[in-house]
Write an enzyme that holds these catalytic residues in place. Structure first.
Site, PDB file in Angstrom:
ATOM      1  N   THR A   4      37.054  11.150  -1.365  1.00 22.51           N
ATOM      2  CA  THR A   4      37.638  10.770  -0.078  1.00 22.51           C
ATOM      3  C   THR A   4      38.751   9.751  -0.270  1.00 22.51           C
ATOM      4  OG1 THR A   4      35.430  11.066   0.853  1.00 22.51           O
ATOM      5  CG2 THR A   4      37.053  10.004   2.253  1.00 22.51           C
ATOM      6  N   LYS A  48      23.788  17.364  -2.033  1.00 24.31           N
ATOM      7  CA  LYS A  48      24.952  16.596  -1.599  1.00 24.31           C
ATOM      8  C   LYS A  48      25.746  17.258  -0.494  1.00 24.31           C
ATOM      9  CE  LYS A  48      28.920  14.066  -3.529  1.00 24.31           C
ATOM     10  NZ  LYS A  48      29.758  13.826  -4.709  1.00 24.31           N
ATOM     11  N   ARG A  75      38.232  17.994  -8.878  1.00 22.16           N
ATOM     12  CA  ARG A  75      37.380  18.997  -9.514  1.00 22.16           C
ATOM     13  C   ARG A  75      36.889  20.012  -8.485  1.00 22.16           C
ATOM     14  NH1 ARG A  75      32.793  15.465 -11.829  1.00 22.16           N
ATOM     15  NH2 ARG A  75      33.403  14.226 -10.026  1.00 22.16           N
ATOM     16  N   ALA A 114      29.921  14.530 -14.679  1.00 25.21           N
ATOM     17  CA  ALA A 114      30.164  13.365 -15.530  1.00 25.21           C
ATOM     18  C   ALA A 114      28.901  12.882 -16.225  1.00 25.21           C
ATOM     19  CB  ALA A 114      30.763  12.234 -14.708  1.00 25.21           C
ATOM     20  N   PHE A 137      32.351   1.463   5.980  1.00 21.46           N
ATOM     21  CA  PHE A 137      31.461   2.166   6.902  1.00 21.46           C
ATOM     22  C   PHE A 137      31.364   1.363   8.200  1.00 21.46           C
ATOM     23  CE2 PHE A 137      30.634   4.114   2.986  1.00 21.46           C
ATOM     24  CZ  PHE A 137      29.857   5.249   3.144  1.00 21.46           C
ATOM     25  N   TRP A 172      38.515   7.431   6.023  1.00 21.74           N
ATOM     26  CA  TRP A 172      37.528   8.392   6.513  1.00 21.74           C
ATOM     27  C   TRP A 172      37.664   8.581   8.022  1.00 21.74           C
ATOM     28  CZ3 TRP A 172      33.271   8.010   9.863  1.00 21.74           C
ATOM     29  CH2 TRP A 172      32.399   9.119   9.869  1.00 21.74           C
ATOM     30  N   PHE A 207      31.246   9.984 -10.943  1.00 18.47           N
ATOM     31  CA  PHE A 207      30.233   8.928 -10.927  1.00 18.47           C
ATOM     32  C   PHE A 207      30.840   7.547 -11.214  1.00 18.47           C
ATOM     33  CE2 PHE A 207      27.419  12.689 -12.003  1.00 18.47           C
ATOM     34  CZ  PHE A 207      26.956  12.822 -10.713  1.00 18.47           C
ATOM     35  N   LYS A 222      34.604   8.645  -3.832  1.00 19.12           N
ATOM     36  CA  LYS A 222      35.784   8.679  -4.708  1.00 19.12           C
ATOM     37  C   LYS A 222      36.746   9.797  -4.300  1.00 19.12           C
ATOM     38  CE  LYS A 222      33.684   9.027  -8.612  1.00 19.12           C
ATOM     39  NZ  LYS A 222      32.318   9.057  -8.034  1.00 19.12           N
TER      40      LYS A 222
END
Length: 727
Positions: A178, A211, A200, A430, A551, A580, A461, A176
């Protein structure tokens, strides 16, 4: 004469040239009016308005000034006034975007970040219309933006408001952040449309835990990414300090009340200073709340003194916990007060992750410094022995909390890889909070982009968690309504929801994805989760654009299938994106779709009315959003709901604390679970932030470290001082 008097009373600037200005009564001129006295007598220093002699800003000259000099002086006043007024108006952007040279294969995020030379932050600020006195610079690439900007641009129309949400994610996240960064890079750097990303601030917990970095990824990220992920401008540290100051105040007050008489407490709370005893402002406010309308400390009766000095906190009702910005499972339950100096007053307590602090939620939802101070004061930390709420204001700590938070309230300005502006501000999770960046950052950005610009913000999320809270909590607090929802999906997550292997951090991840490559059946089956999340967005009446974060393992057939199903399920459009690997250029199609969707009819509505009882609001979310058959509340949860209703807190919105890995309360249940009963184990209240938060199942507010945390790969080069392996 009446008309002359009326005109004088309406004027903001009065210029006098009369030889007898003393004949003009001061009462004819309204307070704060600027008076320019050009009379001969004044300029020679011999004349004033009756008893109120006018004073010039400069010393009166020794010689009289002629009419030409007066005219030139007036002309300068007009020119300076015009220049000042123009400076207060909205400025068109003069943004110089940065060029990208994407490489194949795509390097690591930190290598990409270091391969770009960011603009000096004061240069970026000037490009987007900020004044030099509206920013506070932190190094070369970060700056705090002062809230005075909102007053300067209060008459400027807002731009379009875009929310980025997602399907139920894998533990890796589906991109999200990205997508949000790629979208604004496409809008501004490629379509020449003003846009702002509002993100955030990442917690140190995930950064060193499971992560890694959270600045976006690939060629769609915020730079410098190590500064974004490590400390930033210290906002989370300020929240930690403020939170723990309040926690310390609670236990210290209990100890002192347990060990001192009323008289001793009073003498220490209202001490004699230089022979004088005075109440502080916050103590006077407490007296007023108690119905004691006295300001002289010597006038209180013994009964009034007892009411004033004793909060009578019931330790078993304390809900305020200490926090630390580290994943530390062994702090989930602790015992405090073990030292002999605490005289046996020990109790069980716990630590939460810092971003779960109510002060973080307050920061994210506040609208001004004054509003933040009021919210901090309203925070309920416990009940007294009569069942009444005890607040931070009762403890006398509100002003100190505001002082610790005075800089954290200002959004932090950074930039994307392509030199477009980003606000980074607040970082509530979240799953255990409302999961959205700050209202203030969004409001400032909406003014800065102009009426044709776009502000892109992100909800944490899946749409069932972050987006639902964005609409029902954040939109209620801000009064803002988004024009479009961008819903992020990935083929890997859809395959998982369709019955494929769970996506994890293990080394077999790539192999698993390759083994299921071009498996259209898995994708089709997993799209049930995407369809459900589209339906959730439609509950709020906002157009939905689905973006497939592509991807390299995704096949063209899989991509086409997802986009087709999304459109058939009610999405306004569905677009694959390669931001990306290509930066903003890879999100141009998405930006076109978002601009079109933002012009569609908006039928925004809340999911529930605040007047509903707490249980009914919980049930509405569980059934309409999660798909539960019903809810089951523990006796403790029911007791808390009864207490909050009795205390008058039942008209607040609901912030469900629930796992993000499933629509249900069970992380292993993928796809779209149905027929389940949602268990509510506890219900707590964030009165300062302004919501009730039920805990679903065994939800924890302190994450733990995995077997192999990210910190194994993070290092510092002692020669170059460069961070390695952050992401």
């Amino acid at each position: 004469m009446f008309d002359c008097t009326f005109q004088l009373q309406q004027a903001d600037v009065v210029v006098t040239g009369s030889i007898k200005p003393e004949e003009i009564p001061v009462s004819w001129i309204k307070p704060q009016t600027t008076v320019v006295n050009c009379s001969h007598g004044f300029l020679s220093g011999n004349l004033g308005f009756g008893e109120h002699r006018l004073k010039n800003s400069a010393q009166a000259p020794n010689e009289a000034v002629g009419p030409l000099a007066i005219a030139l002086r007036m002309q300068n006043i007009v020119k300076n006034s015009v220049q000042w007024l123009q400076a207060q108006q909205y400025r068109n952007w003069n943004l110089r975007c940065l060029k990208l040279q994407p490489q194949t294969p795509v390097p690591s995020d930190i290598e990409i970040s270091r391969g770009q030379s960011p603009k000096a932050i004061d240069v970026l600020a000037k490009e987007i219309g900020l004044h030099a006195d509206e920013i506070e610079i932190y190094g070369q690439t970060k700056a705090k933006v002062r809230l005075s900007l909102l007053e300067r641009l209060k008459d400027q129309p807002d731009g379009k408001y875009v929310l980025v949400a997602g399907i139920t994610p894998t533990p890796l996240g589906e991109g999200k952040s990205t997508v949000a960064v790629g979208l604004v890079q496409a809008l501004t750097a490629h379509l020449k449309v003003n846009s702002f990303a509002c993100l955030r601030q990442p917690s140190q917990g995930p950064t060193f835990g499971v992560k890694g970095g959270a600045a976006g990824g690939g060629y769609a990220q915020v730079i410098p990414m190590e500064e974004f992920n490590l400390h930033l401008t210290g906002d989370i540290h300020a929240i930690t300090a403020a939170n723990n100051l309040l926690a310390a105040a609670i236990d210290a007050r209990i100890l002192h009340e347990n060990t001192q008489s009323d008289k001793a407490l009073y003498n220490r709370l209202v001490p004699l200073v230089n022979g004088v005893r005075e109440f502080s402002a916050i103590q006077l406010a407490r007296l007023k709340r108690l119905g004691i309308n006295k300001s002289d400390p010597s006038s209180l009766t013994a009964e009034e003194i007892s009411k004033f000095v004793r909060l009578d906190i019931e330790p078993s009702t304390i809900t305020w916990q200490r926090v630390v910005d580290t994943n530390d499972r062994y702090l989930r339950k602790i015992t405090i007060g073990q030292a002999s100096t605490e005289k046996g007053f020990s109790r069980q307590a716990q630590f939460d992750i810092a971003v779960a602090s109510e002060i973080m939620a307050v920061l994210a939802l506040t609208s001004s410094l004054a509003d933040m101070k009021e919210r901090l004061g309203r925070m309920v930390v416990a009940n007294d022995k009569n069942g009444q709420p005890v607040t931070a204001e009762d403890l006398g700590v509100t002003g100190a909390l505001a002082v610790l938070m005075k800089d954290a309230i200002k959004p932090t300005l950074m930039q994307t890889l392509e030199g477009t502006p980003v606000f980074v501000h607040a970082g509530p999770f979240a799953n255990i909070a409302h999961g959205n960046s700050s209202v203030l950052a969004d409001k400032i950005a909406l003014k800065l982009v102009g009426k044709d610009g776009f502000v892109v913000t992100e909800a944490g999320f899946g749409a069932d968690i972050g987006m639902e809270k964005f609409f029902n909590i954040k939109c209620r607090a801000s009064g803002l309504v988004p024009s479009v929802v961008v819903l992020v999906a990935t083929v890997r997550a859809l395959k998982m929801h369709g019955g494929g292997p769970n996506v994890s951090f293990c080394a077999f991840l790539v192999k698993q994805m390759i083994n299921t490559c071009n498996n259209l059946q898995l994708v089709s089956d997993g799209c049930c989760n995407l369809q459900k999340q589209i339906q959730i967005a439609q509950l709020f009446g906002i157009p939905v654009v689905v973006v497939l974060n592509v991807f390299k393992t995704d096949s063209p057939a899989e991509i086409d299938l997802v986009c087709t199903i999304a459109k058939q399920s009610g999405a306004f459009d569905a677009v694959p994106c390669s931001h990306w690997s290509a930066g903003g250029k890879g999100a141009v199609d998405l930006s076109h779709a978002v601009r079109k969707a933002a012009n569609q009819q908006n039928n925004f509505r809340y999911l529930y009315e605040l007047e509903l009882p707490i249980v009914d609001k919980i049930r509405t979310i569980a059934q309409k959003v999660y798909g539960a058959q019903d809810v089951e509340l523990s006796p403790g949860a029911l007791s808390q709901i009864g207490r909050y209703s009795h205390q008058g807190f039942d008209k607040l919105p609901i912030c469900m604390a629930k796992t993000h890995l499933s629509l249900s309360h069970q992380p292993e249940r993928k796809g779209v679970p149905t027929g389940f009963i949602l268990p509510i184990s506890d219900v707590r209240a964030s009165i300062g932030a302004g919501f009730i938060y039920p805990l679903v199942g065994t939800m924890s507010t302190m994450p733990g470290l995995p077997t192999r945390p990210c910190f194994y790969d993070i290092d510092l080069d002692p020669d170059t001082e460069q961070v390695k392996g952050l992401f």
